[in-house]
Scaffold this motif. Structure first.
Motif, PDB file in Angstrom:
ATOM      1  N   ASP A 246       0.872  -1.220  -0.076  1.00 14.86           N
ATOM      2  CA  ASP A 246       0.173   0.064   0.171  1.00 14.86           C
ATOM      3  C   ASP A 246       0.862   1.414   0.030  1.00 14.86           C
ATOM      4  OD1 ASP A 246      -2.342  -1.663   0.244  1.00 14.86           O
ATOM      5  OD2 ASP A 246      -2.118  -1.512   2.263  1.00 14.86           O
ATOM      6  N   ILE A 247       2.113   1.089   0.035  1.00 13.75           N
ATOM      7  CA  ILE A 247       3.077   2.116   0.163  1.00 13.75           C
ATOM      8  C   ILE A 247       2.968   3.262  -0.939  1.00 13.75           C
ATOM      9  CG2 ILE A 247       5.503   3.180   0.360  1.00 13.75           C
ATOM     10  CD1 ILE A 247       5.688   1.082   2.659  1.00 13.75           C
ATOM     11  N   ALA A 248       2.942   2.593  -2.286  1.00 15.32           N
ATOM     12  CA  ALA A 248       3.240   3.568  -3.478  1.00 15.32           C
ATOM     13  C   ALA A 248       1.759   4.305  -3.490  1.00 15.32           C
ATOM     14  CB  ALA A 248       3.197   2.859  -4.686  1.00 15.32           C
ATOM     15  N   ALA A 249       0.656   3.809  -2.814  1.00 19.21           N
ATOM     16  CA  ALA A 249      -0.389   4.654  -3.035  1.00 19.21           C
ATOM     17  C   ALA A 249      -0.572   5.687  -2.100  1.00 19.21           C
ATOM     18  CB  ALA A 249      -1.898   3.777  -3.100  1.00 19.21           C
ATOM     19  N   ALA A 250       0.067   5.454  -0.970  1.00 16.73           N
ATOM     20  CA  ALA A 250       0.116   6.272   0.215  1.00 16.73           C
ATOM     21  C   ALA A 250       0.871   7.494  -0.219  1.00 16.73           C
ATOM     22  CB  ALA A 250       0.695   5.554   1.438  1.00 16.73           C
ATOM     23  N   LEU A 251       1.950   7.128  -0.715  1.00 18.19           N
ATOM     24  CA  LEU A 251       2.924   8.306  -1.403  1.00 18.19           C
ATOM     25  C   LEU A 251       2.126   9.258  -2.404  1.00 18.19           C
ATOM     26  CD1 LEU A 251       6.330   6.317  -1.823  1.00 18.19           C
ATOM     27  CD2 LEU A 251       5.993   8.266  -0.231  1.00 18.19           C
ATOM     28  N   GLN A 252       1.445   8.400  -3.203  1.00 20.28           N
ATOM     29  CA  GLN A 252       0.780   9.100  -4.243  1.00 20.28           C
ATOM     30  C   GLN A 252      -0.405  10.102  -3.542  1.00 20.28           C
ATOM     31  OE1 GLN A 252      -0.899   6.507  -7.046  1.00 20.28           O
ATOM     32  NE2 GLN A 252      -0.024   7.507  -8.633  1.00 20.28           N
ATOM     33  N   GLN A 253      -1.111   9.806  -2.586  1.00 21.85           N
ATOM     34  CA  GLN A 253      -2.035  10.602  -2.098  1.00 21.85           C
ATOM     35  C   GLN A 253      -1.478  11.390  -0.833  1.00 21.85           C
ATOM     36  OE1 GLN A 253      -4.333   7.066  -0.825  1.00 21.85           O
ATOM     37  NE2 GLN A 253      -4.580   6.326  -2.712  1.00 21.85           N
TER      38      GLN A 253
END
Length: 332
Positions: A188-195
């Motif tokens: 889930d980290i890539a999405a957390a960086l994006q958001q």
């Protein structure tokens, strides 16, 4: 990276169960294999290994796929765990014979008294570009010095992701006392960086390559520098009692892993299809990602770096001598 074992009552109870399981199971006979008949043979012919679906497991999958375990008289079953902590707990409870994990949980379990684990095989070390602190273009983090006041995503405190991030920051005299640590599972980290939930994150492969494709993630600094260059990352362990009760089975597992590790190291073409099949990585990512440094033989001088770093960063209260935790090794 995969979580840490803590000295909870539940884990201690699991350890007690493991002891009972080993004691009561040793004299049994059956098709799945326990003790061999007197005069030779393996103590167990069916071996359960708790694993996680990461690039670190390529030699293990190769040993299964190429029949190296079978050649040693072993049928090896994979038991999937959600984290290093969960993997270790399966070994302690007897649900698995051998556990794969990052190294910190093994040492923390010893430190807290949660389990008397022995290391039985090496797996991976940090390689150039295989682990990194990353960010995204719209983040306020541009250099490692911006991390001092950033929101940094890790999987959990006192895991490899936490310890290696803090060590790299310390190498560059960056104070991590004001960092806001954000605990997020690796997928889930890539999405957390994006958001914008995190400004930066620790990531191993294949998540670095995947985050670059999905979120435009770029490295802030490679973990393979300074005090964490070539740092021991993952390995296999078992309870001391299991090791003592199953020396021939352990040696067979080690011989198969040594052969598979050699082949995985020198023939990437054998590794990539396994990552697609078992780690569920797409073919393009498998071709692009940086593999970790594979190894199978445990070197006490190299591994001593792990508990020394844990002690330095306050994750364990007193020193641990790695030699006291290394089990017998085939061929040595």
């Amino acid at each position: 990276m995969f979580g840490i074992v803590r000295g909870s009552a539940r884990v201690r109870a699991a350890l007690a169960l493991a002891v009972v399981t080993v004691v009561t199971g040793c004299g049994a006979l059956g098709a799945t294999g326990t003790h061999a008949a007197p005069g030779g043979g393996l103590e167990k012919t069916t071996l359960k290994v708790s694993i996680l679906p990461t690039t670190d497991l390529a030699p293990f999958w190769l040993a299964q796929d190429e029949g190296y375990f079978q050649a040693e008289g072993l049928t090896v079953e994979s038991v999937i765990a959600a984290s290093g902590q969960a993997s270790l707990a399966k070994s302690i409870s007897g649900d698995a014979d051998i556990a794969f994990s990052t190294y910190p949980p093994f040492f923390t379990a010893r430190s807290t008294g949660a389990a008397d684990m022995q290391l039985v095989a090496d797996a991976t070390s940090v390689n150039a570009k295989s682990n990194a602190i990353v960010t995204v273009p719209n983040s306020p983090v541009k250099t490692i010095y911006d991390l001092a006041t950033a929101k940094i995503a890790i999987t959990a405190k006192n895991t490899a992701s936490d310890l290696l991030t803090r060590s790299v920051m310390q190498d560059h005299n960056v104070d991590f006392g004001k960092v806001k640590w954000v605990l997020i599972p690796l997928p889930d980290i890539a999405a957390a960086l994006q958001q914008g939930q995190a400004d930066a994150a620790y990531l191993p492969e294949p998540y670095i390559t995947q985050a670059a494709k999905t979120a435009g993630a770029i490295p802030v600094i490679d973990i393979n520098t300074g005090a964490t260059q070539d740092f021991p990352l993952t390995g296999y362990g078992a309870t001391r009692k299991w090791v003592q009760e199953n020396p021939k089975t352990l040696a067979a597992f080690q011989r198969a892993m040594q052969k598979a590790t050699h082949d995985a190291t020198f023939d990437r073409a054998k590794v990539e299809p396994l990552l697609v099949r078992f780690a569920k990585i797409d073919e393009d990512t498998a071709k692009l990602l940086t593999l970790p440094g594979y190894g199978s033989i445990l070197d006490s001088r190299r591994l001593q770096r792990v508990p020394d770093l844990l002690l330095q960063l306050g994750a364990i209260p007193k020193p641990i001598d790695v030699n006291s935790m290394i089990g017998p090794q085939a061929g040595r």
